[in-house]
Write a protein that holds these residues in place. Structure first.
Motif, PDB file in Angstrom:
ATOM      1  N   ARG A  23       0.821  -1.212   0.000  1.00 44.33           N
ATOM      2  CA  ARG A  23       0.000   0.000   0.000  1.00 44.33           C
ATOM      3  C   ARG A  23       0.857   1.265   0.000  1.00 44.33           C
ATOM      4  O   ARG A  23       0.475   2.274  -0.576  1.00 44.33           O
ATOM      5  N   ARG A  24       2.020   1.192   0.619  1.00 44.36           N
ATOM      6  CA  ARG A  24       2.905   2.347   0.659  1.00 44.36           C
ATOM      7  C   ARG A  24       3.644   2.546  -0.675  1.00 44.36           C
ATOM      8  O   ARG A  24       3.776   3.662  -1.165  1.00 44.36           O
ATOM      9  N   LEU A  25       4.128   1.447  -1.272  1.00 43.26           N
ATOM     10  CA  LEU A  25       4.993   1.559  -2.446  1.00 43.26           C
ATOM     11  C   LEU A  25       4.267   1.546  -3.787  1.00 43.26           C
ATOM     12  O   LEU A  25       4.694   2.223  -4.723  1.00 43.26           O
TER      13      LEU A  25
ATOM     14  N   MET B  89       7.948   3.650  -9.893  1.00 38.83           N
ATOM     15  CA  MET B  89       8.876   2.538  -9.651  1.00 38.83           C
ATOM     16  C   MET B  89       8.551   1.774  -8.356  1.00 38.83           C
ATOM     17  O   MET B  89       9.303   0.909  -7.934  1.00 38.83           O
ATOM     18  N   GLY B  90       7.417   2.092  -7.726  1.00 37.57           N
ATOM     19  CA  GLY B  90       7.053   1.457  -6.468  1.00 37.57           C
ATOM     20  C   GLY B  90       6.758  -0.027  -6.602  1.00 37.57           C
ATOM     21  O   GLY B  90       7.139  -0.827  -5.743  1.00 37.57           O
ATOM     22  N   ARG B  91       6.079  -0.428  -7.670  1.00 36.76           N
ATOM     23  CA  ARG B  91       5.778  -1.848  -7.871  1.00 36.76           C
ATOM     24  C   ARG B  91       7.050  -2.629  -8.155  1.00 36.76           C
ATOM     25  O   ARG B  91       7.203  -3.757  -7.705  1.00 36.76           O
TER      26      ARG B  91
ATOM     27  N   SER C 209       8.451  -5.540  -5.691  1.00 33.99           N
ATOM     28  CA  SER C 209       8.800  -6.862  -6.232  1.00 33.99           C
ATOM     29  C   SER C 209      10.208  -7.258  -5.829  1.00 33.99           C
ATOM     30  O   SER C 209      10.460  -8.417  -5.471  1.00 33.99           O
ATOM     31  N   ARG C 210      11.147  -6.322  -5.871  1.00 28.95           N
ATOM     32  CA  ARG C 210      12.529  -6.616  -5.465  1.00 28.95           C
ATOM     33  C   ARG C 210      12.598  -6.939  -3.973  1.00 28.95           C
ATOM     34  O   ARG C 210      13.337  -7.827  -3.555  1.00 28.95           O
ATOM     35  N   LEU C 211      11.830  -6.215  -3.163  1.00 28.78           N
ATOM     36  CA  LEU C 211      11.833  -6.478  -1.718  1.00 28.78           C
ATOM     37  C   LEU C 211      11.297  -7.873  -1.402  1.00 28.78           C
ATOM     38  O   LEU C 211      11.838  -8.574  -0.545  1.00 28.78           O
TER      39      LEU C 211
ATOM     40  N   PHE D 106       4.980  -7.410  -9.451  1.00 27.46           N
ATOM     41  CA  PHE D 106       3.615  -7.370  -8.931  1.00 27.46           C
ATOM     42  C   PHE D 106       2.851  -6.241  -9.606  1.00 27.46           C
ATOM     43  O   PHE D 106       3.343  -5.118  -9.709  1.00 27.46           O
ATOM     44  N   GLU D 107       1.646  -6.545 -10.051  1.00 26.77           N
ATOM     45  CA  GLU D 107       0.786  -5.550 -10.680  1.00 26.77           C
ATOM     46  C   GLU D 107      -0.455  -5.272  -9.840  1.00 26.77           C
ATOM     47  O   GLU D 107      -0.934  -4.146  -9.798  1.00 26.77           O
ATOM     48  N   VAL D 108      -0.994  -6.319  -9.194  1.00 29.44           N
ATOM     49  CA  VAL D 108      -2.177  -6.202  -8.339  1.00 29.44           C
ATOM     50  C   VAL D 108      -1.919  -7.059  -7.109  1.00 29.44           C
ATOM     51  O   VAL D 108      -1.402  -8.176  -7.225  1.00 29.44           O
TER      52      VAL D 108
END
Length: 157
Positions: free
Chosen positions: A11-13, A18-20, A24-26, A41-43
């Motif tokens: 919800r934050r990123l 570039m948040g998604r 995904s990297r995290l 991740f898209e959804v």
């Protein structure tokens, strides 16, 4: 919503530029094996997750299509993260089995769409089936998976 760390990070990123990608990297940092397919991740919401996999040399088999195990990887990743944010903080999960049907050659980049019908209450837990469709760029389902998640209450403390 569960309010767990994955849900909060999403919800934050996800709304950020570039948040998604960063999210995904995290996730792959926390579970390194999934990094081999470089998912995105898209959804991600209770009852639904969508994760993409770009067709590239590292995920291909000997005939130039996306490898079956790469598809299983994004199926499990989508199902697991969706399960994680769907559960209340009082419960935990672990995958217990996966049934897979390979329907067509995977000749393009792919999207894993994981869905699960949320019960009204989780109670003592039990088996929870998560359905995953792997679709190509044309929207054709190339693989289906049913992943059985075993859900149980967390032990106190």
């Amino acid at each position: 919503m569960s309010g767990n760390a994955i849900d909060q990070a999403w919800r934050r990123l996800s709304p950020l530029p570039m948040g998604r990608w960063l999210f995904s990297r995290l996730v792959c940092f926390k579970a390194p094996y999934f990094g081999s397919v470089k998912p995105r991740f898209e959804v991600l919401e209770p009852g639904r997750a969508e994760v993409t996999l770009r067709k590239r040399r590292a995920v291909l088999n000997h005939i130039g299509t996306v490898h079956a195990i790469a598809m299983c990887n994004i199926a499990e990743l989508a199902a697991g993260t969706m399960t994680d944010i769907s559960l209340p903080l009082t419960h935990r999960w672990i995958p217990r089995g996966m049934q897979v049907q390979y329907l067509k050659k995977a000749e393009t980049s792919l999207r894993a769409i994981a869905t699960g019908v949320l019960p009204r209450e989780w109670g003592d837990g039990g088996a929870w089936p998560v359905e995953v469709a792997i679709v190509d760029l044309a929207g054709t389902v190339v693989m289906r998976a049913t992943i059985e998640m075993w859900v149980s209450p967390r032990k106190p403390g």
